[in-house]
Design an enzyme around this catalytic site. Sequence first.
Site, PDB file in Angstrom:
ATOM      1  N   ASP A  82      -5.410  30.520  34.335  1.00  0.00           N
ATOM      2  CA  ASP A  82      -5.741  29.973  35.656  1.00  0.00           C
ATOM      3  C   ASP A  82      -6.414  28.626  35.406  1.00  0.00           C
ATOM      4  OD1 ASP A  82      -6.741  29.460  38.215  1.00  0.00           O
ATOM      5  OD2 ASP A  82      -7.109  31.579  38.611  1.00  0.00           O
ATOM      6  N   ASP A  93      -5.627  24.279  42.322  1.00  0.00           N
ATOM      7  CA  ASP A  93      -5.974  25.540  41.662  1.00  0.00           C
ATOM      8  C   ASP A  93      -4.662  26.306  41.505  1.00  0.00           C
ATOM      9  OD1 ASP A  93      -7.136  27.939  40.896  1.00  0.00           O
ATOM     10  OD2 ASP A  93      -8.253  28.250  42.765  1.00  0.00           O
ATOM     11  N   HIS A 153      -8.273  31.470  48.968  1.00  0.00           N
ATOM     12  CA  HIS A 153      -9.470  30.863  49.549  1.00  0.00           C
ATOM     13  C   HIS A 153      -9.200  29.462  50.065  1.00  0.00           C
ATOM     14  CE1 HIS A 153      -9.600  28.848  45.574  1.00  0.00           C
ATOM     15  NE2 HIS A 153      -9.137  30.012  45.158  1.00  0.00           N
ATOM     16  N   HIS A 161     -14.401  27.797  46.484  1.00  0.00           N
ATOM     17  CA  HIS A 161     -14.335  28.880  47.469  1.00  0.00           C
ATOM     18  C   HIS A 161     -15.104  28.407  48.704  1.00  0.00           C
ATOM     19  CE1 HIS A 161     -12.443  31.995  44.893  1.00  0.00           C
ATOM     20  NE2 HIS A 161     -12.879  31.162  43.966  1.00  0.00           N
ATOM     21  N   GLU A 186      -3.330  33.499  45.952  1.00  0.00           N
ATOM     22  CA  GLU A 186      -3.238  34.033  44.595  1.00  0.00           C
ATOM     23  C   GLU A 186      -3.119  35.547  44.553  1.00  0.00           C
ATOM     24  OE1 GLU A 186      -6.846  33.302  42.228  1.00  0.00           O
ATOM     25  OE2 GLU A 186      -7.701  32.322  43.975  1.00  0.00           O
ATOM     26  N   GLU A 281      -0.521  31.782  41.316  1.00  0.00           N
ATOM     27  CA  GLU A 281      -1.341  31.048  42.300  1.00  0.00           C
ATOM     28  C   GLU A 281      -0.800  29.641  42.547  1.00  0.00           C
ATOM     29  OE1 GLU A 281      -5.455  30.405  41.136  1.00  0.00           O
ATOM     30  OE2 GLU A 281      -6.032  29.945  43.207  1.00  0.00           O
TER      31      GLU A 281
HETATM   32 MN    MN Z   1      -7.267  29.881  40.203  1.00  0.00          MN
HETATM   33 MN    MN Z   2      -8.152  30.309  43.237  1.00  0.00          MN
END
Ligand code: MN
Ligand code: MN
Length: 298
Positions: A82, A93, A153, A161, A186, A281
Site C-alpha cells: 500500500d 493512495d 475514506h 483519513h 479499498e 485500492e
Molecule cells: Mn492505502
Molecule cells: Mn487508504
Amino acid sequence: MPIEDYLKAGKIASEVREMVRKKDWIGKSVFDICEEVEREIKKRGAKCAFPVNASINEIAAHYTAEPNDPITIKDTDLVKIDLGAQINGYIADTAVTVCYDVQFDGLVQAAEEGLANAMAMIKTGVKASDIGRTIETTIKQLGFKPIANLSGHSLEQYTIHAGRSIPNIWSIGGFSLAENSAYACEPFVTTNEGGGFVRNGQVKNIFAINSRKKTKNEEADKLLDFIWSNFNMLPFALRWLTKEWDEKKARELLEILVKKKAVQAYPVLIEVNEQRVAQAEHTFIPNEAGVTVTTAAL
Ligand code: MN
Ligand code: MN
C-alpha cells in the site's frame, strides 16, 4: 491547483504500483521493499504520503518495515503493498496485492473486482452505502468475505483519513459523494474461514503527529519539530528518522512523544481468525459524468 496536484500524485502512485505488481519480490526483505518503493515515488518527483505498507498474509494493513527489518518474502506469501504519493499535500493512495501462490489468485481477484465494480458506479451523489453493497456483493459472489471493519475514506490536503468512510459492506446511512472531492476506495477480502474483521495487533511501527504541544523535553521537542516540518500531519516511520538521529535515540524520543500523546502510534491490523487478506485500492474524484480515478493504470 489541488486537482492538478491530485492528478500528478495519482500518475506517480499508479506507475509505482504497476512496477510493484510486475516485480518478483520473493527473497526480498520488507525493509528493501519499503525503501525501494519509497525511492521510486521520490524519484518521480512526489513525496511519500505515508510509509509504504508491506503487510503479509493475515496482517491486513499498517505494517511498515522497521530499520533493517529482516522479515523476508516467501513464495507462499501474500503481500499487500500500500503506497501513497503526495504533491503539496494532495494525496494518491493506492494498493496492490502480490502473491506467487496460485491457490490465492481468487482472493486477489476478488479484491480487484470489488474495486473495479465500485469504480464503475461512481459519480457525484452516489451513496457510500451503495458502494459498500456493490463491493460486498461482488466479493461474496466470488466465494469470499469482505473485511467489515476496514473501509475507504475521504482525503484532504495533508489528511489521509478526512472523516468520511466508504464501507466494504452494505451499511445503513452514510453520506453521498461530493463533486470534485477526493476519496480512496479499498476492498479488503478474506476467505470464508476468516471472521471478516480485523483486530489490533501488538506491533506499532507507523506514527503520526497528534498535537504540537511542547513536552518540555528539549530533545523530544526537537524531534517533534522535525516531524512537523517534514511530514506535517501525515504518517511516518522510525526508518524516516534515522538519518538525523541514531536508531536507539529516535526510538527513545518517539516513545516519549507517544507517552505525552504528541504522537500517535498505529497498531498493525490482523484478521481475527488469522486468515489471509487481499486488498486493492484506488484514489478517485467523482464528477457529474462519472469519475476520475487518479491512480488508474495508464
Ligand atoms: Mn492505502
Ligand atoms: Mn487508504
